[in-house]
Scaffold this active site. Structure first.
Site, short mmCIF file in Angstrom:
data_model
loop_
_atom_site.label_atom_id
_atom_site.label_comp_id
_atom_site.label_asym_id
_atom_site.label_seq_id
_atom_site.Cartn_x
_atom_site.Cartn_y
_atom_site.Cartn_z
N HIS A 82 -16.98 119.82 62.32
CA HIS A 82 -17.81 118.83 62.90
C HIS A 82 -17.56 117.54 62.02
CE1 HIS A 82 -21.19 116.74 64.79
NE2 HIS A 82 -21.95 117.61 63.98
N ASP A 167 -22.87 123.56 63.96
CA ASP A 167 -24.27 123.19 64.08
C ASP A 167 -24.72 124.39 65.36
OD1 ASP A 167 -24.49 121.10 62.63
OD2 ASP A 167 -24.57 119.58 64.23
N HIS A 228 -25.75 125.07 59.13
CA HIS A 228 -27.26 125.06 58.64
C HIS A 228 -27.98 126.37 58.58
CE1 HIS A 228 -27.23 120.57 58.80
NE2 HIS A 228 -26.72 120.80 59.99
FE1 FEO Z 1 -24.32 117.50 63.72
FE2 FEO Z 1 -25.23 119.47 61.14
O1 FEO Z 1 -24.48 117.76 61.96
#
Ligand code: FEO
Length: 404
Positions: A82, A167, A228
């Site tokens: 990404h 993500d 994340h």
């Molecule tokens: Fe779409 Fe965590 O960036």
């Protein structure tokens, strides 16, 4: 000063080499009460491979974690799943430091990285179904366009059963526990839902398609390694988060009503509370969110499992109140579906706000059940109208979904 941070073993050959951002509170307009992490992963195969990098200011922390398991100059490949800067911000620096043999990204990713960094590094484009031989293991790729950027893709390390999902299935949560099974389900659901509502909601139809595609491909990852927050490594947790994604993407209405508003001198506040009373009397579950104390990203999270959205605004200089304009712009972009709604508000002389709120709700395809206006302080009749309208919305919710 050389930093000292450790990598964390995820499987026999995969290490987490990401970073923890304990202090982050604003992720492009989304309030991250719990900070975040930017996850990167190192695959120790014949071809040592780094999956994603981290936000630029954290590059030394990532490098230290890599160095805790291997000399970083031994990295052969970097895969960018990404291109958004929280995952690619330190990519140019990393490429310069370790001089990998090759950098890979999706077809759109290769293009985006060039446009982001204006560099002359050659990025090898990969498509869905392509595989990359790492020696005795291989990576395969699945493009996930618009989830949530055109460049987004998954990488899958079959031999270890690890799906690197960027993500998707992620959350903004800084934690020293990096595996989901070390954290409570309530916390995980709240943060994953907030993340979904604020980042992925507009792409819900694509999420449903992707879930179907993953199912049809017979992909059964043992580990889902996101970009994340915590890593999912237990089958029951992976099934749980996939189930939640399906539920959120379907956006089936519930008997919950969210009342979002701001107020100048208390009139719109009184109308909101009276609407809430009518809603509750009609059997709806009510969440009142005055914008003086509710952040837009928390409002978005509440709407994820709601059936009704009631928006109130005073008129200020012939317009909606600035905080209401903010939330309406934000919510319109997130494209929530299957909502019924109400526009309401107070005014002194011109009174444009309710019409303007109504126009945005119409543009969002919210089925507006009614509207109510008050000139200056609401009279008893206006408040009765608010109560009745709230009650009517609750009854309609009951008809649509059989209550909460
Ligand atoms: Fe779409 Fe965590 O960036």
């Amino acid at each position: 000063m050389e930093k000292v941070f450790r990598a964390v073993k995820v499987t026999d050959r995969v290490y987490w080499v990401g970073v923890i951002d304990w202090v982050l509170r604003n992720f492009h307009g989304y309030t991250t009460h719990e900070g975040s992490t930017y996850n990167a992963y190192l695959i120790l195969a014949d071809k040592v491979t780094l999956i994603d990098t981290v936000k630029a200011p954290f590059k030394d922390e990532m490098m230290a974690r890599v160095a805790s398991v291997i000399d970083p100059r031994k990295i052969d490949y970097i895969v960018s799943n990404h291109s958004e800067m929280d995952h690619s911000g330190s990519l140019p620096w990393m490429v310069e430091q370790v001089r990998p043999e090759k950098v890979f990204a999706s077809v759109m990713g290769a293009k985006t990285l060039k446009e982001l960094f204006h560099w002359d590094v050659e990025v090898v484009p990969v498509k869905t179904g392509d595989t990359l031989d790492l020696g005795y293991m291989k990576l395969s790729f699945i493009e996930t366009r618009m989830l949530h950027w055109p460049d987004s893709m998954f990488s899958y390390l079959e031999e270890e059963g690890v799906l690197f999902s960027q993500d998707a299935f992620a959350m903004h949560l800084a934690s020293s526990e990096i595996f989901a099974d070390e954290l409570g389900r309530d916390l995980l659901e709240r943060e994953a839902a907030t993340y979904y509502a604020n980042i992925l909601l507009p792409y819900s139809p694509l999420i449903l398609k992707l879930l179907k595609q993953v199912n049809e491909m017979g992909l059964k990852p043992k580990v889902v390694a996101t970009d994340h927050g915590p890593i999912w490594r237990r089958g029951e947790d992976i099934a749980w988060i996939l189930g939640l994604y399906e539920k959120w993407a379907l956006q089936k209405p519930t008997g919950k009503a969210v009342v979002v508003y701001d107020t100048m001198w208390g009139s719109t506040d009184l109308m909101a509370k009276t609407l809430a009373d009518g809603l509750a009397s009609g059997g709806a579950l009510v969440k009142l969110m005055p914008l003086g104390g509710s952040h837009r990203s928390d409002v978005a999270a509440e709407i994820l499992d709601a059936g009704a959205l009631l928006v109130g605004s005073p008129t200020l200089n012939n317009n909606v109140f600035p905080s209401v304009a903010d939330i309406l712009t934000y919510l319109k972009g997130l494209r929530p579906q299957n909502l019924i709604g109400v526009a309401f508000g107070s005014y002194g002389w011109s009174g444009e706000s309710v019409k303007q709120v109504r126009e945005v709700l119409d543009a969002m395809k919210v089925e507006v059940v009614g509207e109510v206006k008050s000139k200056y302080v609401p009279t008893k009749e206006v408040l009765q109208e608010c109560f009745q309208l709230g009650f009517q919305v609750a009854q309609k919710l009951e008809e649509i979904c059989g209550g909460v």
